[in-house]
Write an enzyme that holds these catalytic residues in place. Sequence first.
Site, short mmCIF file in Angstrom:
data_model
loop_
_atom_site.label_atom_id
_atom_site.label_comp_id
_atom_site.label_asym_id
_atom_site.label_seq_id
_atom_site.Cartn_x
_atom_site.Cartn_y
_atom_site.Cartn_z
N ASP A 126 0.85 -1.19 0.00
CA ASP A 126 0.00 0.00 0.00
C ASP A 126 0.89 1.25 0.00
OD1 ASP A 126 -2.38 1.47 0.21
OD2 ASP A 126 -2.31 1.46 2.40
N HIS A 127 0.63 2.17 -0.91
CA HIS A 127 1.40 3.41 -1.03
C HIS A 127 2.91 3.15 -1.08
CE1 HIS A 127 -1.85 6.34 -0.75
NE2 HIS A 127 -2.43 5.51 0.09
N GLY B 283 -7.53 9.32 7.03
CA GLY B 283 -7.80 9.79 8.39
C GLY B 283 -9.28 9.93 8.66
N HIS C 11 -9.56 5.28 -1.69
CA HIS C 11 -8.79 5.32 -0.43
C HIS C 11 -9.55 6.19 0.55
CE1 HIS C 11 -4.61 3.84 -1.69
NE2 HIS C 11 -5.42 3.57 -2.70
N THR D 42 -8.43 3.67 9.28
CA THR D 42 -8.65 4.53 10.45
C THR D 42 -9.73 3.96 11.38
OG1 THR D 42 -7.93 6.45 9.20
CG2 THR D 42 -9.19 6.88 11.18
#
Length: 288
Positions: free
Chosen positions: A82-83, A182, A209, A234
């Site tokens: 991921d990322h 977030g 996302h 989150t």
Amino acid sequence: MALVTLKTMLDKVYQKRYAAGAFNVINLNFLEAIILAARHTASPVVLNIAEVHFPFVTMEYIVPAVREIIKRGRFDVVLNLDHGKTIDAIERALANGFTSIMFDGLHLDFDENIHQTCEVARMCHFWNISIEAELGAIGGAEGGGLVGAADSAKYTDVGQAKTFVEQTGIDALAVVIGNSHGRYKCQPDLDFERLRAIRDAAGIPLVLHGGSGISADDFRKAISLGIAKINFLTGMSEAAMQAAASYMSTAGERYNDYSLMLNQVKDRVAEVVAEQIEIFGSRGQAAF
Ligand SMILES: [Zn+2]
């Protein structure tokens, strides 16, 4: 049941109009929670290991656990970096048998993003694994900030999405349509018209996302407009913190309080993951 590529999973998901949940593994406790939920709901899942979480999870230790789980489970799993921002992280994931790489060219201008994504796509496809890339800039701080904020100037551009997909050959495109990493400050206002236009222009499965805080109705609408993978972390972290706090508020002085607290965290995180699986529509889709 197997470790499959993201493309293999999303081709089926996309046709059947539901979304695969992509849940972050930050330690063995979260991995077990995700697997509990996937078993309980008979759902395929994407396991995300993010480069930003490398200080918390060592992929060389966790991948053997994932392989063991796959032997025992009855659902398909994608193991996704991921990322991935650095070539080091991408090469490490490839060497460890990941079946998908999400390349994050967020910090690059459009031409350089195309150039670097092409390079990573070539590498991934050589090893017969999938690549997801992102266009636009997802609000909030990935891996850190709790309060996300979408910036409409950075939403995915429809024309650029078409060019980007054509020139890079990626398998899935992460879009920015009002979603943030977030916790959202207020209910996010997703740009569904833009999503529809991106779907028509890109012609490949799309990824959302920043899944924590989006309503069930908005998820369902997004899925009907081409979203096939949803990243979610989150909400799991918050549930884990609440479960830990709740245990500690009543904990005695037992020698095994820490272990018991971890189990409470695992069970609560599994519940949250199962709730999301339900909303994403992937319950019962384990057997394709
Ligand atoms: Zn993300």
